[in-house]
Structure formats: C-alpha cells, structure tokens
Enzyme design. Structure first.
Site, PDB file in Angstrom:
ATOM      1  N   THR A 174      24.734  72.095  41.212  1.00 21.61           N
ATOM      2  CA  THR A 174      23.628  71.899  42.150  1.00 21.61           C
ATOM      3  C   THR A 174      22.639  73.048  42.006  1.00 21.61           C
ATOM      4  O   THR A 174      23.033  74.212  41.915  1.00 21.61           O
ATOM      5  CB  THR A 174      24.166  71.880  43.607  1.00 21.61           C
ATOM      6  OG1 THR A 174      25.137  70.841  43.728  1.00 21.61           O
ATOM      7  CG2 THR A 174      23.044  71.638  44.604  1.00 21.61           C
ATOM      8  N   GLY A 218      26.199  65.441  47.172  1.00 19.52           N
ATOM      9  CA  GLY A 218      26.948  64.856  46.056  1.00 19.52           C
ATOM     10  C   GLY A 218      28.275  65.541  45.779  1.00 19.52           C
ATOM     11  O   GLY A 218      28.603  66.560  46.378  1.00 19.52           O
ATOM     12  N   TYR A 219      29.047  64.950  44.853  1.00 16.79           N
ATOM     13  CA  TYR A 219      30.366  65.479  44.491  1.00 16.79           C
ATOM     14  C   TYR A 219      31.153  65.784  45.765  1.00 16.79           C
ATOM     15  O   TYR A 219      31.515  66.931  46.046  1.00 16.79           O
ATOM     16  CB  TYR A 219      30.228  66.724  43.611  1.00 16.79           C
ATOM     17  CG  TYR A 219      29.505  66.467  42.309  1.00 16.79           C
ATOM     18  CD1 TYR A 219      30.179  65.943  41.206  1.00 16.79           C
ATOM     19  CD2 TYR A 219      28.147  66.743  42.182  1.00 16.79           C
ATOM     20  CE1 TYR A 219      29.519  65.702  40.004  1.00 16.79           C
ATOM     21  CE2 TYR A 219      27.478  66.503  40.995  1.00 16.79           C
ATOM     22  CZ  TYR A 219      28.162  65.985  39.907  1.00 16.79           C
ATOM     23  OH  TYR A 219      27.508  65.740  38.741  1.00 16.79           O
ATOM     24  N   GLU A 259      29.111  79.493  46.517  1.00 18.48           N
ATOM     25  CA  GLU A 259      29.558  79.144  45.171  1.00 18.48           C
ATOM     26  C   GLU A 259      30.017  77.691  45.083  1.00 18.48           C
ATOM     27  O   GLU A 259      29.732  76.996  44.098  1.00 18.48           O
ATOM     28  CB  GLU A 259      30.686  80.080  44.726  1.00 18.48           C
ATOM     29  CG  GLU A 259      30.263  81.528  44.531  1.00 18.48           C
ATOM     30  CD  GLU A 259      29.209  81.711  43.449  1.00 18.48           C
ATOM     31  OE1 GLU A 259      29.025  80.805  42.609  1.00 18.48           O
ATOM     32  OE2 GLU A 259      28.561  82.769  43.443  1.00 18.48           O
ATOM     33  N   TYR A 284      35.683  79.767  37.526  1.00 14.68           N
ATOM     34  CA  TYR A 284      34.358  80.315  37.819  1.00 14.68           C
ATOM     35  C   TYR A 284      34.264  80.857  39.244  1.00 14.68           C
ATOM     36  O   TYR A 284      33.834  81.993  39.471  1.00 14.68           O
ATOM     37  CB  TYR A 284      33.289  79.231  37.593  1.00 14.68           C
ATOM     38  CG  TYR A 284      31.983  79.540  38.257  1.00 14.68           C
ATOM     39  CD1 TYR A 284      31.116  80.472  37.708  1.00 14.68           C
ATOM     40  CD2 TYR A 284      31.636  78.927  39.457  1.00 14.68           C
ATOM     41  CE1 TYR A 284      29.913  80.782  38.335  1.00 14.68           C
ATOM     42  CE2 TYR A 284      30.443  79.225  40.090  1.00 14.68           C
ATOM     43  CZ  TYR A 284      29.585  80.152  39.524  1.00 14.68           C
ATOM     44  OH  TYR A 284      28.403  80.469  40.150  1.00 14.68           O
ATOM     45  N   CYS A 287      16.091  82.506  30.855  1.00 12.42           N
ATOM     46  CA  CYS A 287      16.547  81.727  29.701  1.00 12.42           C
ATOM     47  C   CYS A 287      16.849  80.301  30.151  1.00 12.42           C
ATOM     48  O   CYS A 287      17.975  79.806  30.055  1.00 12.42           O
ATOM     49  CB  CYS A 287      17.788  82.388  29.103  1.00 12.42           C
ATOM     50  SG  CYS A 287      18.252  81.771  27.462  1.00 12.42           S
ATOM     51  N   ASP A 302      29.312  80.209  33.774  1.00 12.80           N
ATOM     52  CA  ASP A 302      28.824  78.902  34.219  1.00 12.80           C
ATOM     53  C   ASP A 302      27.810  78.398  33.205  1.00 12.80           C
ATOM     54  O   ASP A 302      27.647  78.988  32.125  1.00 12.80           O
ATOM     55  CB  ASP A 302      28.225  78.990  35.635  1.00 12.80           C
ATOM     56  CG  ASP A 302      26.907  79.759  35.672  1.00 12.80           C
ATOM     57  OD1 ASP A 302      26.551  80.430  34.666  1.00 12.80           O
ATOM     58  OD2 ASP A 302      26.206  79.681  36.698  1.00 12.80           O
TER      59      ASP A 302
END
Length: 345
Positions: free
Chosen positions: A39, A77-78, A33, A116, A188, A134
């Site tokens: 990502t 990243g992050y 998670e 989340y 979706c 999310d």
C-alpha cells in the site's frame, strides 16, 4: 562510495514528515508497517490516523470487535492483514501484558508479522541491526549494484537479504532502514526515477549501463483467474439481505449481497433458474432488473472479479433481512461499498 552514509544524508534532507517517524512505540510502528504492506503511504496514512485515534493502545485494538476493525479497514484491501492485526493485538495485550517482543525472532512468531515487519520493528524500536528488504529496497539495490537476479525468486530473496545485512548501518539500523526505503520510494522510483539529481548516480551500475528500465528483474506471475459474480440485491424497498463471507477466500468475514458465482457471464434466464435465486424468491412474484449492463471488473493480484448487480424487488414484505438504511454500517469489499453509494442505500 559509502552507500549507507550517502543514503542517510539524503534521508536527513528529504524524508517526509510522517507520524510514525516521531516515535519508537512498537505498537504504532507495527500498525504503520502492517498498513503499508502493498500500500502506498498516501493511501495508508488516513487509515493509520483513524486507527490510532480509535485504538490509541494495543489494549484498545485487542478489545475491539473484528467487525469494527474490518469496517475501519474497508477500502485498504488485503483484509487478512486486518484479521491478523486483531489476532496479534490480543496476543500482545492479553498474553504479553501489552509489551511487544524486542527481537526479530520473537516478533516473527506473531501472526501476520513476517521477515520485513519483524526487521522493521526490531531495528526502529529496539536498535537491532536487522535489515529490511521491501520492494523499494529491492529496486535500489538491484539498480545500484546492477543485479539481475529475479527479486521474487528463492535465490534472489536470499541474495538481497545477505546484501542488506552487509550494508546496514549497525550504529543506526532503524534510521538506515527507513532511509533506504524512503530513497526507493521518492528518489529511485519504479518509473521516471530522479537520476539527474541522484547522489548515487556516479557509482550506480544501472545508470552507467543504461539499464534503469530493465531493473529490477521479476519473474512473471501465473495466469490471472477470471471469476464472475452476480450479486442479488433482494429488497421490498424497506429491507434487503446481506450475508457474511465465512469461507477461506477473498474478503473473508466481510459482508456482501447474496451471490451467484458462475463460470462465465450469465443471462437473466440462467439466473432465474439458479438455486440461490429460487431459494431467495421462494415462489413470490418480483421484478428483476440488471443494474449494470457492463460488468465492473475488480482487479486483485491473482484474479479479476467480473461483477454485475441484479435488483430483485419482491412484491411482498420480507420476513428477514436488515433495514436498507443500515447497509452502510457493515464492513464490505470496496466494490460493494461503491455500489451501495451509487445505488443510494
């Protein structure tokens, strides 16, 4: 139509075979998670496999050095996620005897775990009826129910959370949460959703009103900050210099070459006059060349980094620094890693 039942039936048929879906181990669910925040699964999966192989338990992760963790995380990243990951691993391993909390409230108190992630772990691992919301869930709800409240507004966050609480399957909360997220990721989709074969098509407000493209609604971000980085690759052809970014800024605790940051693109004469450049060369003779005439633009969520690399070849042996061959061993931002590979360290 029973929204939750339809989504779960779709999930049983269409779900991807992912390693964290074959376990209820909170350590592995937590890892997945955190890695999948902002990502795509395709990008995060190789990192998940690397981490679980190198750190099979929370104790292994807790006992690792931050530098090793950042190196393995490089490119994802992050990077604050990786630092928070290490902090929480140490908390769980050393203070909680390796046992993750089994409820939303206590999970959310751990570093790097927000609404989340706490909801996901609590529902998947411990069958708590805590709904996840999310980007995928926002999109599905917004389109299916025709909701045009901005998803990144305070009102929108509260509204969609309450809706999620009403829709969750309390008998199978973990499976339902994974189902609705997967539905948003694969059915979706943000662009070109598969509406023609969607099991929710006949009761979807966005489909019936031809509003697929305009939903969900999102408030526009603020102005993107432009930053200009001039990296100095100082070398005597044997050694070079790296420094660690220690300030609370992007890429904290990662390594980089000596940096001159400017308010706009600067020329070679301006660079030579800069204090950082003068301190590095210390009056020695050198050759100075620009590696990339056109700046490489590295785009982050709220800022664009315009980067140029300057090669400073000293005509004397360096007293400090690291061997050039050791540069690839250090955790660096991806734009530095790309340069290191191109330049041939």
């Amino acid at each position: 139509m029973d929204f939750s039942r339809v989504v779960r039936v779709w999930y049983d048929i269409n779900k991807r075979d992912l390693p964290w879906r074959s376990t209820k181990d909170p350590y592995q669910i937590w890892l997945s998670e955190i890695m999948l925040q902002q990502t795509r699964v395709e990008q995060g999966l190789p990192y998940y496999l690397k981490f679980t192989e190198r750190f099979p338990t929370v104790f292994d992760l807790a006992n690792a050095s931050e530098e090793e963790i950042l190196k393995l995380w490089q490119g994802l990243g992050y990077y604050s996620r990786a630092r928070n990951l290490h902090t929480t691993a140490k908390k769980v391993a050393f203070d909680l005897n390796g046992i993750f909390p089994d409820n939303y409230k206590e999970l959310k108190e751990l570093k790097g775990i927000g609404d989340y992630t706490a909801s996901a772990i609590a529902s998947i691992c411990f069958d708590r009826p805590t709904p996840v919301v999310d980007g995928n869930v926002y999109r599905v709800f917004s389109r299916y129910f025709g909701i045009d409240i901005p998803i990144n507004s305070t009102k929108g966050i509260q509204y969609f959370k309450k809706l999620a609480e009403q829709l969750i399957d309390v008998e199978n909360p973990g499976e339902y949460n994974q189902a609705v997220m997967e539905f948003g990721a694969r059915q979706c989709k943000p662009k070109s959703p598969n509406c023609d074969v969607c099991p929710l098509q006949h009761s979807c407000v966005a489909y019936s009103e031809n509003r697929i493209v305009e939903l969900p609604v999102k408030l526009k971000k603020g102005k993107v900050k432009q930053r200009y980085f001039n990296y100095l690759i100082v070398t005597d052809n044997q050694k070079t210099l790296l420094q660690q970014r220690t300030k609370k800024d992007i890429w904290q605790n990662l390594y980089e070459f000596p940096l001159v940051e400017s308010s706009e693109e600067i020329n070679i004469e301006k660079l030579k006059e800069h204090r950082v450049f003068l301190d590095l060369t210390e009056g020695a003779s050198y050759d100075l060349t620009l590696y990339n005439e056109e700046a490489k633009v590295h785009k982050l969520s709220h800022q664009h980094i315009h980067t140029r690399f300057w090669i400073v070849t000293l005509h004397k042996k360096m007293k400090t620094g690291i061997e050039r061959k050791d540069v690839p061993d250090y955790p660096v931002p991806v734009l530095i890693a790309n340069f290191v590979e191109d330049f041939g360290f």
